[in-house]
Design a protein around this motif. Sequence first.
Motif, short mmCIF file in Angstrom:
data_model
loop_
_atom_site.label_atom_id
_atom_site.label_comp_id
_atom_site.label_asym_id
_atom_site.label_seq_id
_atom_site.Cartn_x
_atom_site.Cartn_y
_atom_site.Cartn_z
N THR A 97 13.28 7.83 20.51
CA THR A 97 11.88 8.06 20.86
C THR A 97 11.09 6.75 20.85
N LYS A 98 9.98 6.78 21.55
CA LYS A 98 9.12 5.60 21.58
C LYS A 98 8.56 5.28 20.19
N LYS A 99 8.28 6.31 19.46
CA LYS A 99 7.74 6.10 18.11
C LYS A 99 8.77 5.44 17.22
N ASP B 288 8.17 11.89 22.43
CA ASP B 288 8.30 11.20 23.72
C ASP B 288 9.46 10.22 23.67
N TRP C 97 3.09 6.17 23.20
CA TRP C 97 3.41 7.59 23.16
C TRP C 97 2.19 8.42 22.79
#
Length: 278
Positions: free
Chosen positions: A59-61, A87, A82
């Motif tokens: 994930t982007k996070k 995401d 995000w």
Amino acid sequence: MEIRFFAPGNLVSNLDFVESIFGNAGDPFLPENDAGLDVEHWTGHTGCVILAPHLVTVTKKAVGLPHWDDATERQRRDGMCWKKAGDLYNDGGAFKLACRDERGVMVTIIADNYFGYCKKEVKTQISYAANLYGLCEEEHAGGALVYASYDLGEEFSGDLHVRRSGHSFDEALTLLGESVDVKREGYAVDKKFPDIIYVPEDVHFDLHAQTVSWSDGTRSIRLLPDKTYVRPSGYKVHMEKPSGGRIWRLVGTVAEGTLCQALHGFGRRQIRNLQTDH
């Protein structure tokens, strides 16, 4: 250069594909395979490729990208932020991360299992090394400088069968200078490559008589199979025995070559378009 590959065990065939193209120097821990000890051939650049297709689920996070509210305008434009914690980076699609510095160290992470991406990354790293090294370039696609050759049969006269170029034997000797040994019979021999014979423009080749003659036949030398005879225009003639037990014949090769560049990496659609346009 030296490139180290890391890949999951179930994608080891990817490495076999890359090695089939670029080769494998062997165990780098053995002195004879240590690129750092090969000062005559190693450019001093080191690359690393990490094949990690599972990263498409990251994930982007998780990779440290900011939330939409904390992102810059460019990060929002490029999707480098995000809105939801789930995401995926690059929307879950394949991607490549490349890190390079001016020392020539390159590390690339490829989040995909496509063989071609690994091959192209090696080409990219070689190209980068060539730029840092200077005065050289990478063109793995290759190409060839091709000189058209023709079957001249058993007899050939330059004045009759070759378009007049306007070049004379005296002009050729002036250009060649000290690189040739001029014989009193009216021909010249290359000093560095004695199998190359320079002959006048009105030369006549006769395979049956095994002669190379000029000046209306008043001067001649033996026609030999291990020699290449060059006219002032650069047109070359030599004897050749084709495969299949066929008889000897004269072969002529033009002086001006054609550069054939391989369409490496082109898709079929692009090739079709090139064929249509030309």
